[in-house]
Write a protein that holds these residues in place. Structure first.
Motif, PDB file in Angstrom:
ATOM      1  N   THR A 131       3.650 -11.893  -4.587  1.00 32.79           N
ATOM      2  CA  THR A 131       4.218 -12.095  -3.277  1.00 32.79           C
ATOM      3  C   THR A 131       5.096 -13.613  -3.182  1.00 32.79           C
ATOM      4  OG1 THR A 131       2.491 -11.088  -1.843  1.00 32.79           O
ATOM      5  CG2 THR A 131       3.822 -12.455  -0.591  1.00 32.79           C
ATOM      6  N   GLY A 183       0.961  -9.556   3.184  1.00 28.25           N
ATOM      7  CA  GLY A 183       0.892  -9.723   1.813  1.00 28.25           C
ATOM      8  C   GLY A 183      -0.551  -9.490   1.119  1.00 28.25           C
ATOM      9  N   TYR A 222      -5.458 -13.429  -4.090  1.00 27.43           N
ATOM     10  CA  TYR A 222      -4.300 -14.584  -4.026  1.00 27.43           C
ATOM     11  C   TYR A 222      -4.813 -15.876  -4.466  1.00 27.43           C
ATOM     12  CZ  TYR A 222      -0.918 -11.099  -2.693  1.00 27.43           C
ATOM     13  OH  TYR A 222      -0.170  -9.901  -2.898  1.00 27.43           O
ATOM     14  N   PRO A 279      -0.643  -4.564  -0.016  1.00 30.57           N
ATOM     15  CA  PRO A 279       0.875  -4.223  -0.312  1.00 30.57           C
ATOM     16  C   PRO A 279       0.788  -2.821  -1.166  1.00 30.57           C
ATOM     17  CG  PRO A 279      -0.397  -5.607  -2.089  1.00 30.57           C
ATOM     18  CD  PRO A 279      -1.225  -5.349  -0.796  1.00 30.57           C
ATOM     19  N   THR A 327       3.656 -11.722   9.223  1.00 26.56           N
ATOM     20  CA  THR A 327       3.920 -12.740   8.391  1.00 26.56           C
ATOM     21  C   THR A 327       4.645 -13.899   8.833  1.00 26.56           C
ATOM     22  OG1 THR A 327       4.942 -13.679   6.143  1.00 26.56           O
ATOM     23  CG2 THR A 327       6.063 -12.102   7.529  1.00 26.56           C
ATOM     24  N   SER A 359       9.367  -2.912  -4.583  1.00 33.39           N
ATOM     25  CA  SER A 359       9.419  -4.477  -3.647  1.00 33.39           C
ATOM     26  C   SER A 359       9.772  -4.118  -2.393  1.00 33.39           C
ATOM     27  CB  SER A 359      10.482  -5.373  -4.484  1.00 33.39           C
ATOM     28  OG  SER A 359      10.135  -5.571  -5.680  1.00 33.39           O
ATOM     29  N   ILE A 410       8.781 -13.232   3.097  1.00 33.39           N
ATOM     30  CA  ILE A 410       8.018 -12.812   1.935  1.00 33.39           C
ATOM     31  C   ILE A 410       8.862 -11.605   1.198  1.00 33.39           C
ATOM     32  CG2 ILE A 410       6.040 -13.765   2.621  1.00 33.39           C
ATOM     33  CD1 ILE A 410       4.728 -10.872   3.246  1.00 33.39           C
ATOM     34  N   ARG A 411       8.550 -11.427  -0.052  1.00 35.18           N
ATOM     35  CA  ARG A 411       8.982 -10.259  -0.773  1.00 35.18           C
ATOM     36  C   ARG A 411       7.570  -9.991  -1.685  1.00 35.18           C
ATOM     37  NH1 ARG A 411      14.211 -10.666  -3.497  1.00 35.18           N
ATOM     38  NH2 ARG A 411      14.867 -10.183  -1.670  1.00 35.18           N
ATOM     39  N   VAL A 412       7.054  -8.800  -1.473  1.00 35.00           N
ATOM     40  CA  VAL A 412       5.897  -8.264  -2.217  1.00 35.00           C
ATOM     41  C   VAL A 412       6.617  -7.323  -3.307  1.00 35.00           C
ATOM     42  CG1 VAL A 412       3.795  -7.064  -1.965  1.00 35.00           C
ATOM     43  CG2 VAL A 412       4.525  -8.685  -0.233  1.00 35.00           C
TER      44      VAL A 412
END
Length: 442
Positions: free
Chosen positions: A68, A377, A119, A380, A421, A412, A425-427
């Protein structure tokens, strides 16, 4: 069943196929013999197995690659093995089938699917509003276990019907930090209620709230529940070489998941204020699913299979409904929006038999069920394209081994929207699945 650990699913919370025969052929399983694992998709296929008894012992191994990225700062949070009970994910299988005349019976234990992220405690996901480092964990682990009792009956030489009743168990571990802006967004949209809301609002400098409901053990979970599921199915032999199949899996009927949890309020002045209590995850269900399939054998060596499926996530997964009651008094109820979409899946498989070997390959493509503006996140479950291959080898008429490898291609998804969020974010998520089994016929 008690030896089962956790597994990360590839199509939201569902595995992309059950048993190595189905998995190697793109997850197809509706209209041909996939062995004992057929009771997890179309129980009518049990009647395609040889007469007599069969014991199935297997294992799934899932290795995930999840990251993430904070699009505002460029920071990256990687889901790795920070804890002793997560990744690579394992899911043993066991089943017994008996086929005598027109009747086939089966019982088994299979992981239907799940979820897993880890995480740690020092990524940007553990940072509350205003850049406050909390040192609190962000992680998830969901395991859904099915124990199906299945039966299949050959009505005539063309039509076979089948059904199963599943005893189901699901367990969830969750460590989730919500920033103050996320909490405020949930309150503003009417998704938070209870006597603890004004208590949180009365803190001098609220920065966030953290839920912790985790047992760091191979099977035990922070919250869990038992329930029932099941499916009906049929196959129709258009000829000796061509079979049509159809199956419908009902939406699960699970009790609320219950357990102990800690709600920690994070304040810039007062620090961290933990509250212990009882927690419920209400009405968390696995979706209904419709499968239509076709298999065609070109000759003694070559066979092709095709399945078209629809998974009814929209009805099953609208919100994550959380209820917390503090030991010291007070409660809070939160609806975390998910609003999944129904999912269409196309899967194809090809098998080639030569001597004692059967070689297989397949592919699978699905719609995206998750919505980008509601992505978490720690949840996913976004892969939707797979390729697979595998084999079976017959040591004798009684003993065989089976193997399959499936790759979920990297997917993604971005989210910059409250409430799920705080930071944009980019997961990204890809993974490799292996499954193997030994079968003994007698």
């Amino acid at each position: 069943a008690i030896t089962s650990q956790m597994v990360h699913a590839t199509e939201v919370f569902r595995l992309e196929g059950y048993g190595p025969i189905s998995r190697a052929m793109g997850g197809t399983a509706t209209a041909f013999d996939v062995g004992a694992a057929g009771m997890m998709t179309n129980p009518a296929t049990l009647s395609l197995m040889a007469q007599g008894s069969e014991l199935h012992l297997g294992l799934d191994v899932v290795n995930t690659d999840i990251d993430t990225k904070n699009l505002a700062t460029g920071e990256n949070a990687s889901s790795n093995n920070h804890s002793k009970n997560r990744g690579p994910y394992l899911a043993p299988q066991a089943a017994y089938t008996y086929h005598n005349g027109p009747l086939a019976l089966g019982v088994g234990a299979f992981a239907q699917g799940g979820l897993g992220t880890e995480y740690g405690t020092d990524s940007f996901l553990s940072r509350a509003t205003g850049g406050l480092d909390t040192g609190l964990e962000n992680s998830s682990r969901l395991l859904v276990l099915n124990v199906p009792f299945a039966a299949s009956y050959e009505v005539n030489d063309k039509l076979t019907v089948g059904a199963s009743l599943d005893v189901m168990w699901q367990g969830l571990n969750l460590e989730l930090l919500l920033g103050a802006d996320q909490v405020g967004s949930l309150i503003g949209s009417g998704r938070v209620s209870g006597s603890l809301v004004p208590v949180l609002g009365g803190l001098p400098d609220l920065r966030g709230a953290h839920f912790s409901l985790t047992k760091n053990q191979p099977l035990a979970s922070g919250v869990d529940a038992w329930g029932l599921g099941g499916r009906i199915g049929m196959i129709y032999k258009m000829s000796n070489d061509t079979i049509l199949g159809a199956a419908y899996t009902i939406e699960s009927q699970m009790n609320d998941m219950e357990g102990r949890a800690t709600l920690t309020a994070i304040d810039g002045v007062a620090g961290q204020i933990p509250l212990d209590g009882d927690i419920k995850i209400r009405d968390f269900q696995m979706p209904a699913k419709l499968d239509l399939g076709l298999s065609h054998r070109f000759n003694d060596q070559w066979m092709m299979t095709v399945d078209v499926s629809r998974v009814f996530w929209k009805h099953a997964m609208k919100d994550i409904d959380v209820g917390f009651e503090s030991d010291g008094g007070g409660n809070i109820d939160i609806l975390l929006p998910q609003d999944y979409k129904d999912q269409n899946i196309l899967s194809v498989g090809l098998a080639y038999q030569t001597g004692n070997w059967t070689l297989r390959g397949g592919a699978r493509i699905a719609d995206q069920a998750l919505r980008s503006d509601l992505l978490f996140g720690v949840i996913p479950a976004i892969p939707k394209k797979h390729a697979s291959l595998g084999f079976s080898y017959d040591f004798s008429k009684e003993n065989s081994v089976h193997f399959a490898y499936s790759h979920a291609f990297k997917e993604s998804m971005d989210n910059s929207s409250l409430p799920n969020t705080s930071a944009p974010i980019r997961v990204s998520h890809s993974q490799d699945n292996w499954t193997m089994a030994y079968t003994h016929r007698f």
